[in-house]
Design an enzyme around this catalytic site. Structure first.
Site, PDB file in Angstrom:
ATOM      1  N   HIS A  75     -28.731  76.604   6.468  1.00 15.03           N
ATOM      2  CA  HIS A  75     -27.781  75.787   7.238  1.00 15.03           C
ATOM      3  C   HIS A  75     -27.990  75.988   8.734  1.00 15.03           C
ATOM      4  CE1 HIS A  75     -24.953  79.131   8.217  1.00 15.03           C
ATOM      5  NE2 HIS A  75     -25.210  79.570   7.002  1.00 15.03           N
ATOM      6  N   ASP A  77     -25.700  75.363  11.297  1.00 17.89           N
ATOM      7  CA  ASP A  77     -24.557  75.752  12.124  1.00 17.89           C
ATOM      8  C   ASP A  77     -24.412  77.266  12.153  1.00 17.89           C
ATOM      9  OD1 ASP A  77     -23.821  75.587   9.336  1.00 17.89           O
ATOM     10  OD2 ASP A  77     -21.729  75.841   9.931  1.00 17.89           O
ATOM     11  N   ASP A 114     -27.438  84.455  11.098  1.00 18.07           N
ATOM     12  CA  ASP A 114     -26.826  83.779   9.951  1.00 18.07           C
ATOM     13  C   ASP A 114     -26.579  82.331  10.364  1.00 18.07           C
ATOM     14  OD1 ASP A 114     -25.297  82.877   7.826  1.00 18.07           O
ATOM     15  OD2 ASP A 114     -23.529  84.038   8.380  1.00 18.07           O
ATOM     16  N   GLU A 144     -21.924  74.637   7.126  1.00 16.14           N
ATOM     17  CA  GLU A 144     -21.731  75.578   6.014  1.00 16.14           C
ATOM     18  C   GLU A 144     -20.568  76.520   6.289  1.00 16.14           C
ATOM     19  OE1 GLU A 144     -22.455  79.444   3.834  1.00 16.14           O
ATOM     20  OE2 GLU A 144     -22.296  79.024   5.976  1.00 16.14           O
ATOM     21  N   GLU A 145     -20.424  76.915   7.561  1.00 17.00           N
ATOM     22  CA  GLU A 145     -19.489  77.983   7.888  1.00 17.00           C
ATOM     23  C   GLU A 145     -18.022  77.552   7.864  1.00 17.00           C
ATOM     24  OE1 GLU A 145     -20.427  80.857   7.887  1.00 17.00           O
ATOM     25  OE2 GLU A 145     -22.430  81.100   8.709  1.00 17.00           O
ATOM     26  N   ASP A 168     -30.406  82.602   2.866  1.00 17.49           N
ATOM     27  CA  ASP A 168     -29.140  82.924   3.549  1.00 17.49           C
ATOM     28  C   ASP A 168     -28.501  84.215   3.038  1.00 17.49           C
ATOM     29  OD1 ASP A 168     -27.023  82.586   5.285  1.00 17.49           O
ATOM     30  OD2 ASP A 168     -25.961  81.150   4.037  1.00 17.49           O
ATOM     31  N   HIS A 452     -20.868  87.169  11.613  1.00 19.33           N
ATOM     32  CA  HIS A 452     -19.571  86.569  11.950  1.00 19.33           C
ATOM     33  C   HIS A 452     -18.809  87.384  12.987  1.00 19.33           C
ATOM     34  CE1 HIS A 452     -19.296  84.101   7.931  1.00 19.33           C
ATOM     35  NE2 HIS A 452     -20.495  84.041   8.508  1.00 19.33           N
TER      36      HIS A 452
END
Length: 481
Positions: A75, A77, A114, A144-145, A168, A452
């Site tokens: 992904h 984003d 990520d 995705e997030e 991922d 994150h």
């Protein structure tokens, strides 16, 4: 600092270029154009679907035409988190990176490894002229997030590949064959406000590590919203409390690192005394895990109006009682969190309250059991509740041929067996698999820590290991059945 020259150059050069492009979830226009232009510049068939997913197709290298076609998927984003003292705009600025020993880090923000390292690896495969591979489709998904929007809206019959390699996963010795699904649980209410009658106090919590609300949920990390709820609940012992505002946490899939509450209290001296007593206990509880945790309680001023004491008490009791953390461990997979909840965001401003949670589970029934436990708690406090954005988990298929192949290659290359696991994060495989049920899927990747959070970092040596492993997998994909 430039990453040019770090091995493998093919990945780090592309990662550096990618990180110059702003790519917050739901605001991916610039990175969609970047990936589209990349594919077209290589002269490869490149398409962008209605929601923004990009598919770049590349024919098999000579001698690999009879091999099973594959899909590479990551992904585009990224989670956008920064430290409070950092002035940074994720919508206009590129990520500022530096090398710290074996780690690549960002200056006070998330790094975007990520899933940027997966994206960079796919770019490297697409532009390579000396890497053997079958016919492949590179699928770059959006959002995705914050909602899995790209995977959810990917249409059936678009992909022709029979094996999907999702890039991922964040431990280089793991081969992931299953993941959790999730649902957003949002509680909200609007209250009347009044001129406050007491003294104004501000409680500030900062310095927590944060982290991934799936992969890190079992580690006992501090959640700023939960700590705030504890402090406010203790404060009720001191007399009348009227909430004015709360600003806690941020993204639904990040464990909250900071929270601030402004309130009016009838007896500030006693209130602060009681809160400080609990503060010392909390700091002691987290002394070995959250070394930078800071809790400040002080008299301040506010021009905003406050909620009634009755409504404030209900909200405080809700924050104290709503479940956060592991809800159930899997009875079938050792050490796997089956169900959990992250109290991700608490916002109270001018009488409007919103509490956002991300509930995860690898089993659909326990996902909704956890969500309904939250719903009952919030409704007892007089809040309205919505379930949105539900997505399925990914059921493991441990006997799939791609799993056997990867285990064999890993053992031969690295002298040990990989861990074949299911994870508590939300991967797109389960969603994509709903439209492609016959496709074999697996997820793997280089080691990334602190995803994150602004402590996110990617291992240079692990990325070298991952790149070598990926190339060998592509070279050994079996012939078509």
């Amino acid at each position: 600092m430039s990453l040019i020259g770090i091995e493998p150059k093919e990945i780090w050069n592309n990662f550096s270029a990618l990180n110059e492009v702003p790519r917050p979830s739901k605001k991916e226009e610039k990175v969609i154009a970047f990936i589209k232009n990349f594919g077209e510049r290589l002269g490869l068939p490149t398409t962008v679907d209605e929601v923004g997913n990009i598919i770049i197709r590349k024919p098999a290298t000579q001698g690999m035409e009879d091999r099973t076609p594959i899909v590479l998927q990551s992904h585009i984003d990224m989670v956008c988190q920064k430290n409070a003292d950092i002035d940074f705009d994720f919508e206009t600025q590129g990520i500022q990176m530096f090398v710290d020993g074996d780690w690549v880090r960002a200056k006070g923000t998330t790094l975007g490894a990520d899933n940027g390292l997966g994206v960079a690896a796919m770019m490297a495969i697409l532009e390579a002229k000396d890497i053997a591979h079958p016919e492949l489709e590179a699928l770059f998904t959006i959002d995705e997030e914050t909602g899995m929007t790209g995977a959810i809206n990917l249409k059936p019959n678009v992909l022709k590949g029979e094996i999907l390699l999702n890039l991922d996963t964040e431990e280089d010795d793991e081969i992931d064959i299953g993941c959790a699904g999730g649902v957003d649980v949002t509680a909200f209410q609007t209250y009347k406000t009044f001129a406050s009658t007491g003294e104004i106090v501000t409680i500030s919590i900062k310095g927590l590590q944060g982290g991934h609300s799936g992969m890190d949920i079992h580690k006992g990390l501090g959640n700023a919203n939960v700590i705030l709820g504890r402090l406010l609940f203790k404060g009720l012992e001191a007399g009348t409390v009227q909430l004015i505002s709360i600003d806690g946490g941020g993204l639904r899939n990040a464990i909250p690192r900071e929270a601030v509450a402004v309130l009016s209290v009838s007896n500030a001296a006693e209130f602060i005394q009681k809160i400080n007593e609990l503060k010392l206990e909390i700091l002691e509880e987290f002394s070995s895990l959250e070394k930078d945790l800071s809790i400040e309680i002080e008299k301040t001023q506010s021009a905003l109006q406050a909620l009634s004491a009755e409504d404030s008490q209900k909200i405080i009791r809700v924050l104290k009682s709503a479940h956060n953390g592991v809800y159930r461990m899997s009875p079938d997979v050792p050490d796997l969190v089956e169900a959990s909840n992250n109290i991700a965001r608490v916002e109270l401003n001018e009488g409007k309250l919103k509490i956002l949670n991300l509930t995860r589970s690898s089993v659909d029934s326990s996902k909704y059991d956890t969500a309904n436990q939250l719903k009952a708690t919030f409704e007892l406090g007089g809040l309205e509740v919505e379930f949105t954005g539900s997505y399925p988990g990914w059921k493991p298929k441990p006997d799939a041929e791609i799993i056997k192949l990867m285990k064999s290659i890993y053992e031969e290359k690295f002298g040990s067996l990989p861990q074949v696991v299911a994870c508590h994060a939300g991967l797109e495989c389960g969603i994509i698999g709903a439209n492609y049920p016959k496709m074999e899927m697996v997820s793997f990747g280089p080691t990334i820590k602190g995803a994150h959070s602004p402590d996110e970092r990617a291992s240079i040596s692990s990325t070298q290991k991952f790149w070598s492993f990926l190339k060998d997998i592509l070279a050994n994909i079996p012939k078509k059945a």
